[in-house]
Design an enzyme around this catalytic site. Sequence first.
Site, short mmCIF file in Angstrom:
data_model
loop_
_atom_site.label_atom_id
_atom_site.label_comp_id
_atom_site.label_asym_id
_atom_site.label_seq_id
_atom_site.Cartn_x
_atom_site.Cartn_y
_atom_site.Cartn_z
N GLY A 17 5.58 36.05 1.53
CA GLY A 17 4.40 36.22 0.70
C GLY A 17 4.81 36.12 -0.76
O GLY A 17 6.00 36.09 -1.08
N SER A 19 5.48 37.08 -4.75
CA SER A 19 6.16 38.20 -5.39
C SER A 19 5.21 39.38 -5.54
O SER A 19 4.02 39.22 -5.83
CB SER A 19 6.65 37.76 -6.78
OG SER A 19 7.21 38.83 -7.49
N GLY A 22 4.05 43.35 -1.55
CA GLY A 22 4.28 44.52 -0.71
C GLY A 22 5.28 44.29 0.40
O GLY A 22 5.44 45.14 1.29
N LYS A 23 5.98 43.17 0.37
CA LYS A 23 6.92 42.83 1.45
C LYS A 23 8.01 43.89 1.63
O LYS A 23 8.25 44.35 2.76
CB LYS A 23 7.57 41.46 1.17
CG LYS A 23 6.62 40.30 1.04
CD LYS A 23 7.35 38.99 0.86
CE LYS A 23 8.17 38.91 -0.41
NZ LYS A 23 7.35 38.96 -1.65
N ASP A 55 16.66 37.75 -1.44
CA ASP A 55 17.18 37.84 -2.81
C ASP A 55 18.69 38.08 -2.86
O ASP A 55 19.31 37.91 -3.91
CB ASP A 55 16.47 38.97 -3.57
CG ASP A 55 15.04 38.60 -3.95
OD1 ASP A 55 14.60 37.49 -3.59
OD2 ASP A 55 14.37 39.42 -4.59
N PHE A 57 20.70 36.21 -1.52
CA PHE A 57 21.30 34.89 -1.36
C PHE A 57 21.05 34.00 -2.58
O PHE A 57 21.13 32.78 -2.49
CB PHE A 57 20.77 34.23 -0.08
CG PHE A 57 21.14 34.99 1.16
CD1 PHE A 57 22.35 34.78 1.78
CD2 PHE A 57 20.30 35.96 1.66
CE1 PHE A 57 22.71 35.51 2.90
CE2 PHE A 57 20.63 36.70 2.78
CZ PHE A 57 21.84 36.47 3.40
N ARG A 204 3.99 42.84 -10.94
CA ARG A 204 5.31 42.37 -11.37
C ARG A 204 5.62 42.84 -12.79
O ARG A 204 6.77 43.17 -13.10
CB ARG A 204 5.39 40.85 -11.27
CG ARG A 204 6.72 40.28 -11.71
CD ARG A 204 7.23 39.22 -10.81
NE ARG A 204 8.49 38.66 -11.32
CZ ARG A 204 9.30 37.88 -10.63
NH1 ARG A 204 9.02 37.58 -9.38
NH2 ARG A 204 10.39 37.41 -11.17
N ARG A 207 7.34 46.19 -13.17
CA ARG A 207 8.75 46.33 -12.81
C ARG A 207 9.62 46.23 -14.05
O ARG A 207 9.36 45.46 -14.96
CB ARG A 207 9.15 45.26 -11.80
CG ARG A 207 8.46 45.40 -10.46
CD ARG A 207 8.99 44.38 -9.47
NE ARG A 207 8.43 44.58 -8.14
CZ ARG A 207 8.76 43.85 -7.07
NH1 ARG A 207 9.65 42.88 -7.20
NH2 ARG A 207 8.21 44.08 -5.91
#
Length: 314
Positions: A17, A19, A22-23, A55, A57, A204, A207
Amino acid sequence: MSGPSKSSATLIIGLSGPSSSGKTTLARHLRSIFNVPASDKTNGRSISLTIIHQDDFYKPDSEIPTVKTPSHPTPIQDWDCAASLNIPLFTSTLHHIHTHGALPPHLHSKEDLNAVGPSTVPPSSITSHHSAIASWLSSPTTPTPNPFPFPSSDDVSHLSLFILDGFLLYPSPLVPDHPLKGIPGILDIKLFLRSTFALTKSRREKRKGYVTIEGFWEDPEGYVEEVVWPNFVGECGWMFEGGDVERGEVRRGVGGGVGGEGYGGGGGREGGGGGILVGPGKGEVGMQELVDWGVEVVRGEVERCLGRRDVDKG
């Protein structure tokens, strides 16, 4: 004569989904719910869930591609595209998990160093779901809408679930040379959360930033509207009617129906498993509803996958 030896099964769940949809919060709740040790109450069966973060990777900071935007004529880094990822390492890690049922020893996550927002899901809800999963483990005859209750085979005593939290997991099948084209075929279960541009931007911007391999990243001004959201639309617009990721209906074929250009109708890892299951609402639903949906869907998809495995063995 001794009976057949007990074994374990491994399934990888994709959770994608845009950014800030809520993942990670949902993944952490599911981890609390789907970790049940073996006991007399579960008839010696157990289940575990481990989170893998896409993230983890990213390429080193110095190798992240750059892009010019209206707000930034001098190139800035683009962390929201496939070219920012170490795809060979990402792919080999997923294959390792399927082969060994465990994370490779070299993988050390930095993602737990990044904060997520507070959750509105009360602990009592998580406890209730956890108890229900323990009961599910204990009885292979528990009625469900799916004809394959857990575990579908008497030889399965432990189920290892790995949930892959990633912003880019389902590239368009219409782009045959996409660098991530092989990822859907590795995933046994595919989940997707929706959001709107306004919600993504608001969440976002709250954050503080993100820990990276070599330092720390803070979004520059205009980054969401000029990089994050356009990249998301470009990568996931194929899933929705008219390419409208905010208001469009899920296209026929994406969720497993017949026809279309989605991943539906697959069977087995090489075929990509089932279709993409899109969460409720279009970004406006609360985390409690997402948790309720996630538990129901994961349980049902586990039953589907284990049942399919038995059919393949038969």
